[in-house]
Design an enzyme around this catalytic site. Structure first.
Site, PDB file in Angstrom:
ATOM      1  N   ASP A 204       0.861  -1.175   0.000  1.00 34.11           N
ATOM      2  CA  ASP A 204       0.000   0.000   0.000  1.00 34.11           C
ATOM      3  C   ASP A 204       0.901   1.230   0.000  1.00 34.11           C
ATOM      4  O   ASP A 204       2.017   1.195   0.553  1.00 34.11           O
ATOM      5  CB  ASP A 204      -0.908  -0.004   1.236  1.00 34.11           C
ATOM      6  N   ASP A 206       0.556   3.952   1.585  1.00 32.92           N
ATOM      7  CA  ASP A 206       0.591   4.719   2.835  1.00 32.92           C
ATOM      8  C   ASP A 206       1.282   3.972   3.982  1.00 32.92           C
ATOM      9  O   ASP A 206       1.158   4.364   5.135  1.00 32.92           O
ATOM     10  CB  ASP A 206      -0.835   5.113   3.251  1.00 32.92           C
ATOM     11  N   TRP A 266     -13.385  -1.523  -1.025  1.00 30.70           N
ATOM     12  CA  TRP A 266     -12.475  -1.815   0.068  1.00 30.70           C
ATOM     13  C   TRP A 266     -12.754  -3.178   0.733  1.00 30.70           C
ATOM     14  O   TRP A 266     -13.893  -3.524   1.014  1.00 30.70           O
ATOM     15  CB  TRP A 266     -12.582  -0.705   1.139  1.00 30.70           C
ATOM     16  N   GLU A 269     -10.001  -8.606  -0.312  1.00 29.34           N
ATOM     17  CA  GLU A 269      -9.078  -9.186  -1.316  1.00 29.34           C
ATOM     18  C   GLU A 269      -7.838  -9.787  -0.638  1.00 29.34           C
ATOM     19  O   GLU A 269      -7.341 -10.824  -1.065  1.00 29.34           O
ATOM     20  CB  GLU A 269      -8.705  -8.140  -2.379  1.00 29.34           C
ATOM     21  N   ASP A 270      -7.376  -9.156   0.457  1.00 25.29           N
ATOM     22  CA  ASP A 270      -6.190  -9.689   1.150  1.00 25.29           C
ATOM     23  C   ASP A 270      -6.538 -11.000   1.874  1.00 25.29           C
ATOM     24  O   ASP A 270      -5.717 -11.920   1.952  1.00 25.29           O
ATOM     25  CB  ASP A 270      -5.585  -8.657   2.121  1.00 25.29           C
ATOM     26  N   MET A 296       1.323   3.989   9.338  1.00 24.65           N
ATOM     27  CA  MET A 296       0.419   4.283   8.230  1.00 24.65           C
ATOM     28  C   MET A 296       0.138   5.779   8.196  1.00 24.65           C
ATOM     29  O   MET A 296      -0.050   6.387   9.266  1.00 24.65           O
ATOM     30  CB  MET A 296      -0.886   3.511   8.428  1.00 24.65           C
ATOM     31  N   HIS A 299      -5.454   9.086   6.753  1.00 26.00           N
ATOM     32  CA  HIS A 299      -6.174   9.731   5.647  1.00 26.00           C
ATOM     33  C   HIS A 299      -7.656   9.386   5.736  1.00 26.00           C
ATOM     34  O   HIS A 299      -8.041   8.412   6.390  1.00 26.00           O
ATOM     35  CB  HIS A 299      -5.618   9.265   4.301  1.00 26.00           C
ATOM     36  N   ARG A 301     -11.215   8.079   4.092  1.00 25.50           N
ATOM     37  CA  ARG A 301     -11.478   7.010   3.118  1.00 25.50           C
ATOM     38  C   ARG A 301     -11.580   7.619   1.716  1.00 25.50           C
ATOM     39  O   ARG A 301     -12.159   8.680   1.533  1.00 25.50           O
ATOM     40  CB  ARG A 301     -12.784   6.288   3.458  1.00 25.50           C
TER      41      ARG A 301
HETATM   42  C1  BGC Z   1     -10.848  -6.857   5.634  1.00 29.86           C
HETATM   43  C2  BGC Z   1      -9.446  -6.767   5.140  1.00 29.86           C
HETATM   44  C3  BGC Z   1      -8.711  -5.703   5.921  1.00 29.86           C
HETATM   45  C4  BGC Z   1      -8.794  -6.007   7.389  1.00 29.86           C
HETATM   46  C5  BGC Z   1      -8.078  -4.992   8.249  1.00 29.86           C
HETATM   47  C6  BGC Z   1     -10.863  -7.113   7.124  1.00 29.86           C
HETATM   48  O1  BGC Z   1     -12.162  -7.142   7.605  1.00 29.86           O
HETATM   49  O2  BGC Z   1     -11.534  -7.896   4.974  1.00 29.86           O
HETATM   50  O3  BGC Z   1      -9.443  -6.478   3.770  1.00 29.86           O
HETATM   51  O4  BGC Z   1      -7.358  -5.653   5.504  1.00 29.86           O
HETATM   52  O5  BGC Z   1     -10.137  -6.082   7.793  1.00 29.86           O
HETATM   53  O6  BGC Z   1      -8.579  -3.714   8.100  1.00 29.86           O
END
Ligand code: BGC
Length: 353
Positions: A204, A206, A266, A269-270, A296, A299, A301
Site C-alpha cells: 500500500d 501509505d 475496500w 481481497e487480502d 500508516m 487519511h 477514506r
Molecule cells: C478486511 C481486510 C482488511 C482487514 C483490516 C478485514 O475485515 O476484509 O481487507 O485488511 O479487515 O482492516
C-alpha cells in the site's frame, strides 16, 4: 693551417657523434615511456569497462552501443558476472528508523538524496550481486502526497537492503470503483515485461516500515511484512491478516494463480489471497513484532473505495473460484507508462464491476 683544420675536424666529428648518441638516448627513453603509458591506458580502459554496468543499470534503457560493451564485459574481470553475491544480511542496515509525516517532503529532495536511483525507480548495488530481483508494486489513485513519503523513506531503505529493485506505481485510470488486487496483478505482469524479476512486493502507498531489518524480499513461504502497524496498536489485527505489505516469489504467486480480479471496493481481497496461500499448503512467514513495525499515513477514506458488501461471500468461496479468477483471467488496457526519476507509473484501465 692544415694542423688546425685537422683538430677542428676531429672536434666537429666528436660533437656530431655526441649529438647522434644523445638523439638515440632521447628516442630510447621516449619509446620506453610510450610503451609504459600504453600499458597504463589499457589497464584504465579495462577498469572503465568493468565499471560501466554499475552505471548502466536498467536493461530496458540499454542502447545498442552499450549492449555491445556488455558483451565485451562478460570477459573482463570485475564485470557484474564476476561480482561476489551480496551477503544474506546487508551490513548497511541501521535498525529502527524515525518515521513521521509532519513536515512535507518533495520529489526533488528525494531525487537529490538518492543519486544512485535510476530513471523509473531502478537500482542495483554496484559492489556485489543482489540476491534477489525485486519489483515493488503499489496500487494507486490520487495519493501523490503519500507516494512522496513512500519514495522518501523507502528508496534509502531498499538500497541499504542491497536489492536489485524497481518501483512500479499502478494507477487506476478513471473514477470507477477501486480494485486493489487487480492492480497488483497488473503490476506483476507489467513489471515482468521490463525485467526478469523473481520477487514481488505488494505494498500500500501509505505504509512505511520503521526498521530496515524488515527486508523487502522473498522467503521460502509468502511473507507478510506489515505485521505491526501503528493503526492496529502495533499488533496483528487477526492471525490470518495478510494486508498492507506482502511479498511473494514468482513461483509462489503462480502457484495461487495470482490474486482475485473481482474484489471491487475496500476489503476482503487480502483475505482471499490468504485463503489461496493456505489452500495450496503454504504458510505465512513474518518478521518479529519489533522488526515488523510500520506507520500508516492517516487519511480519509478514498472516494469510490467504499467497503465491498460482497466480500464476506467471496472470501467464503476462494477455494472454488481461485482457479478461474486470477492471473489466468486478467484483462486490462495500459493507458500510459511514465518513467519518472524515482518510479515507473503505469496508468491502466481495469474496467468496472
Ligand atoms: C478486511 C481486510 C482488511 C482487514 C483490516 C478485514 O475485515 O476484509 O481487507 O485488511 O479487515 O482492516
Amino acid at each position: 693551417m692544415p694542423g688546425d683544420s685537422a683538430v677542428n675536424f676531429n672536434v666537429l666529428h666528436r660533437t656530431c657523434k655526441l649529438v647522434v648518441l644523445l638523439c638515440f638516448l632521447h628516442i630510447s627513453v621516449t619509446l620506453i615511456f610510450y610503451v609504459r603509458s600504453l600499458d597504463i591506458r589499457f589497464a584504465f580502459v579495462q577498469n572503465q569497462q568493468s565499471n560501466t554496468p554499475a552505471n548502466v543499470r536498467s536493461t530496458n534503457l540499454t542502447t545498442k552501443e552499450e549492449a555491445k560493451d556488455d558483451k565485451i564485459q562478460v570477459k573482463v574481470e570485475g564485470s557484474p558476472k564476476n561480482l561476489e553475491k551480496c551477503p544474506e544480511t546487508s551490513p548497511l542496515l541501521v535498525g529502527p528508523l524515525r518515521v513521521e509525516f509532519s513536515s512535507p517532503v518533495s520529489l526533488e529532495q528525494t531525487r537529490k538524496e538518492n543519486p544512485n536511483v535510476e530513471v523509473g525507480g531502478r537500482f542495483r548495488p554496484t559492489d556485489c550481486e543482489a540476491l534477489q530481483k525485486v519489483a515493488l508494486i503499489i496500487p494507486f489513485r490520487n495519493r501523490d502526497e503519500h507516494l512522496k513519503y513512500w519514495l522518501y523513506y523507502l528508496h534509502p531503505i531498499l538500497q541499504r537492503q542491497q536489492l536489485d529493485y524497481g518501483v512500479y506505481v499502478i494507477n487506476q485510470d478513471g473514477d470507477e470503483i477501486f480494485n486493489r488486487a487487480k492492480l497488483l496483478n497488473v503490476g506483476y505482469t507489467e513489471a515482468l515485461k521490463e525485467y526478469d524479476y523473481d520477487c514481488f512486493i505488494f505494498s500500500d502507498v501509505d505504509l512505511i516500515p520503521m526498521d530496515d531489518r524488515n527486508t523487502y524480499k522473498c522467503f521460502s513461504q509468502p511473507r507478510h511484512l506489515s505485521v505491526s502497524m501503528d493503526k492496529f496498536g502495533f499488533r496483528l489485527p487477526y492471525n490470518q491478516y495478510f494486508g498492507g505489505v506482502s511479498s511473494m516469489s514468482k513461483q509462489q504467486y503462480l502457484k495461487i494463480n495470482g490474486f482475485p480480479n473481482n474484489y471491487w471496493g475496500w476489503g476482503g481481497e487480502d483475505d482471499d489471497i490468504y485463503n489461496r496461500v493456505a489452500s495450496k499448503g503454504m504458510s505465512i512467514s513474518r518478521p518479529d513484532g519489533t522488526v515488523g513495525k510500520c506507520r500508516m499515513i492517516r487519511h480519509d477514506r478514498d472516494k469510490q473505495n467504499e467497503p465491498n458488501p460482497q466480500r464476506f461471500d467471496r472470501i467464503a468461496h476462494t477455494r472454488e473460484t481461485m482457479h478461474k479468477d486470477g492471473i489466468n483471467s486478467l484483462s486490462y488496457k495500459v493507458v500510459k507508462i511514465e518513467k519518472e526519476p524515482l518510479y515507473t507509473k503505469i496508468t491502466v484501465d481495469v474496467g468496472k464491476p
